[in-house]
Motif scaffolding. Structure first.
Motif, PDB file in Angstrom:
ATOM      1  N   UNK A   1       0.845  -1.166   0.000  1.00 36.56           N
ATOM      2  CA  UNK A   1       0.000   0.000   0.000  1.00 36.56           C
ATOM      3  C   UNK A   1       0.895   1.235   0.000  1.00 36.56           C
ATOM      4  N   UNK A   2       0.480   2.250  -0.731  1.00 35.51           N
ATOM      5  CA  UNK A   2       1.158   3.546  -0.741  1.00 35.51           C
ATOM      6  C   UNK A   2       0.144   4.607  -1.144  1.00 35.51           C
ATOM      7  N   UNK A   3       0.508   5.842  -0.924  1.00 32.54           N
ATOM      8  CA  UNK A   3      -0.342   6.961  -1.310  1.00 32.54           C
ATOM      9  C   UNK A   3       0.391   7.817  -2.326  1.00 32.54           C
ATOM     10  N   UNK A   4      -0.317   8.212  -3.380  1.00 35.07           N
ATOM     11  CA  UNK A   4       0.211   9.139  -4.370  1.00 35.07           C
ATOM     12  C   UNK A   4      -0.477  10.476  -4.160  1.00 35.07           C
ATOM     13  N   UNK A   5       0.317  11.502  -3.924  1.00 38.60           N
ATOM     14  CA  UNK A   5      -0.210  12.844  -3.674  1.00 38.60           C
ATOM     15  C   UNK A   5       0.268  13.748  -4.793  1.00 38.60           C
ATOM     16  N   UNK A   6      -0.673  14.400  -5.460  1.00 37.98           N
ATOM     17  CA  UNK A   6      -0.320  15.383  -6.483  1.00 37.98           C
ATOM     18  C   UNK A   6      -0.796  16.748  -5.999  1.00 37.98           C
ATOM     19  N   UNK A   7       0.138  17.639  -5.840  1.00 37.74           N
ATOM     20  CA  UNK A   7      -0.148  18.994  -5.386  1.00 37.74           C
ATOM     21  C   UNK A   7      -0.015  19.923  -6.576  1.00 37.74           C
ATOM     22  N   UNK A   8      -1.117  20.534  -6.971  1.00 38.87           N
ATOM     23  CA  UNK A   8      -1.136  21.457  -8.099  1.00 38.87           C
ATOM     24  C   UNK A   8      -1.573  22.816  -7.596  1.00 38.87           C
ATOM     25  N   UNK A   9      -0.765  23.821  -7.895  1.00 45.97           N
ATOM     26  CA  UNK A   9      -1.107  25.168  -7.466  1.00 45.97           C
ATOM     27  C   UNK A   9      -0.574  26.171  -8.472  1.00 45.97           C
ATOM     28  N   UNK A  10      -1.199  27.313  -8.514  1.00 41.33           N
ATOM     29  CA  UNK A  10      -0.711  28.389  -9.368  1.00 41.33           C
ATOM     30  C   UNK A  10      -0.942  29.706  -8.656  1.00 41.33           C
ATOM     31  N   UNK A  11      -0.134  30.665  -9.020  1.00 41.71           N
ATOM     32  CA  UNK A  11      -0.280  31.959  -8.381  1.00 41.71           C
ATOM     33  C   UNK A  11       0.567  33.010  -9.043  1.00 41.71           C
ATOM     34  N   UNK A  12       0.475  34.161  -8.477  1.00 31.73           N
ATOM     35  CA  UNK A  12       1.162  35.333  -8.993  1.00 31.73           C
ATOM     36  C   UNK A  12       2.304  35.687  -8.059  1.00 31.73           C
ATOM     37  N   UNK A  13       3.419  36.102  -8.613  1.00 33.57           N
ATOM     38  CA  UNK A  13       4.573  36.483  -7.824  1.00 33.57           C
ATOM     39  C   UNK A  13       4.820  37.971  -7.987  1.00 33.57           C
ATOM     40  N   UNK A  14       4.774  38.684  -6.881  1.00 34.51           N
ATOM     41  CA  UNK A  14       5.095  40.108  -6.878  1.00 34.51           C
ATOM     42  C   UNK A  14       6.379  40.281  -6.092  1.00 34.51           C
ATOM     43  N   UNK A  15       7.300  41.007  -6.647  1.00 39.23           N
ATOM     44  CA  UNK A  15       8.622  41.084  -6.046  1.00 39.23           C
ATOM     45  C   UNK A  15       9.309  42.387  -6.409  1.00 39.23           C
ATOM     46  N   UNK A  85       0.160   3.711   9.126  1.00 39.06           N
ATOM     47  CA  UNK A  85       0.410   4.978   8.424  1.00 39.06           C
ATOM     48  C   UNK A  85       1.866   5.402   8.552  1.00 39.06           C
ATOM     49  N   UNK A  86       2.455   5.203   9.701  1.00 36.49           N
ATOM     50  CA  UNK A  86       3.839   5.644   9.912  1.00 36.49           C
ATOM     51  C   UNK A  86       4.832   4.906   9.013  1.00 36.49           C
ATOM     52  N   UNK A  87       4.427   3.753   8.458  1.00 37.83           N
ATOM     53  CA  UNK A  87       5.307   2.955   7.594  1.00 37.83           C
ATOM     54  C   UNK A  87       4.880   2.965   6.125  1.00 37.83           C
ATOM     55  N   UNK A  88       3.828   3.683   5.796  1.00 32.46           N
ATOM     56  CA  UNK A  88       3.289   3.672   4.436  1.00 32.46           C
ATOM     57  C   UNK A  88       3.994   4.697   3.553  1.00 32.46           C
ATOM     58  N   UNK A  89       4.520   4.269   2.395  1.00 34.09           N
ATOM     59  CA  UNK A  89       5.180   5.224   1.499  1.00 34.09           C
ATOM     60  C   UNK A  89       4.191   6.258   0.948  1.00 34.09           C
ATOM     61  N   UNK A  90       4.646   7.488   0.886  1.00 31.79           N
ATOM     62  CA  UNK A  90       3.864   8.572   0.283  1.00 31.79           C
ATOM     63  C   UNK A  90       4.699   9.141  -0.860  1.00 31.79           C
ATOM     64  N   UNK A  91       4.153   9.070  -2.064  1.00 31.61           N
ATOM     65  CA  UNK A  91       4.828   9.589  -3.253  1.00 31.61           C
ATOM     66  C   UNK A  91       4.224  10.946  -3.588  1.00 31.61           C
ATOM     67  N   UNK A  92       5.073  11.943  -3.734  1.00 33.96           N
ATOM     68  CA  UNK A  92       4.622  13.316  -3.927  1.00 33.96           C
ATOM     69  C   UNK A  92       5.017  13.828  -5.300  1.00 33.96           C
ATOM     70  N   UNK A  93       4.078  14.485  -5.959  1.00 31.56           N
ATOM     71  CA  UNK A  93       4.340  15.181  -7.211  1.00 31.56           C
ATOM     72  C   UNK A  93       3.848  16.615  -7.032  1.00 31.56           C
ATOM     73  N   UNK A  94       4.729  17.570  -7.281  1.00 34.04           N
ATOM     74  CA  UNK A  94       4.388  18.984  -7.125  1.00 34.04           C
ATOM     75  C   UNK A  94       4.369  19.637  -8.498  1.00 34.04           C
ATOM     76  N   UNK A  95       3.295  20.367  -8.779  1.00 31.58           N
ATOM     77  CA  UNK A  95       3.167  21.111 -10.032  1.00 31.58           C
ATOM     78  C   UNK A  95       2.758  22.535  -9.682  1.00 31.58           C
ATOM     79  N   UNK A  96       3.737  23.400  -9.566  1.00 37.31           N
ATOM     80  CA  UNK A  96       3.502  24.793  -9.208  1.00 37.31           C
ATOM     81  C   UNK A  96       3.738  25.654 -10.445  1.00 37.31           C
ATOM     82  N   UNK A  97       2.790  26.496 -10.768  1.00 39.14           N
ATOM     83  CA  UNK A  97       2.892  27.380 -11.930  1.00 39.14           C
ATOM     84  C   UNK A  97       2.783  28.831 -11.469  1.00 39.14           C
ATOM     85  N   UNK A  98       3.697  29.644 -11.952  1.00 37.00           N
ATOM     86  CA  UNK A  98       3.611  31.087 -11.725  1.00 37.00           C
ATOM     87  C   UNK A  98       2.935  31.658 -12.962  1.00 37.00           C
ATOM     88  N   UNK A  99       1.736  32.207 -12.765  1.00 38.03           N
ATOM     89  CA  UNK A  99       0.940  32.670 -13.903  1.00 38.03           C
ATOM     90  C   UNK A  99       1.261  34.091 -14.312  1.00 38.03           C
TER      91      UNK A  99
END
Length: 106
Positions: A1-15, A85-99
């Motif tokens: 057993x494992x969990x696949x987590x996909x984190x998708x976010x987008x935003x604006x960067x002011x700097x 849960x403490x022994x279960x693999x969690x696979x992470x995919x991050x997709x961050x977009x600066x719009x």
């Protein structure tokens, strides 16, 4: 057993930018996006590690997904879920977009 987590976010960067480089320059958006993606992935991996190793607690609610998707398996694991849960693999995919880049120069 494992969990696949996909984190998708987008935003604006002011700097505030250096006058010699403008955010509209082609290499800066990709460079910033890559940097933020990497940092967000590190932060999330650290969070998962703390939840699993330090606290041994499913504060995010993976158990809810397991109950829905695999009810028979959940019934077998629910009495000792925190340990599992403490022994279960969690696979992470991050997709961050600066719009968009907003900036001003000094």
């Amino acid at each position: 057993m494992s969990f696949d987590v996909k984190l998708t976010t987008e935003g604006r960067l002011s700097e505030t930018w250096n006058e010699e480089e403008y955010p509209a320059a082609t290499h800066l958006p990709q460079k910033a996006e890559k940097l933020f993606n990497k940092r967000l992935e590190q932060m999330m991996q650290s969070l998962f590690h703390k939840l699993q190793s330090d606290y041994k607690a499913d504060a995010i609610g993976f158990s809810s997904m397991l109950k829905i998707q695999e009810p028979a398996l959940w019934r077998k694991l629910e009495d000792h879920w925190d340990e599992v849960f403490s022994r279960t693999p969690i696979h992470l995919e991050v997709d961050l977009k600066i719009t968009d880049f907003g900036s001003f120069t000094l």
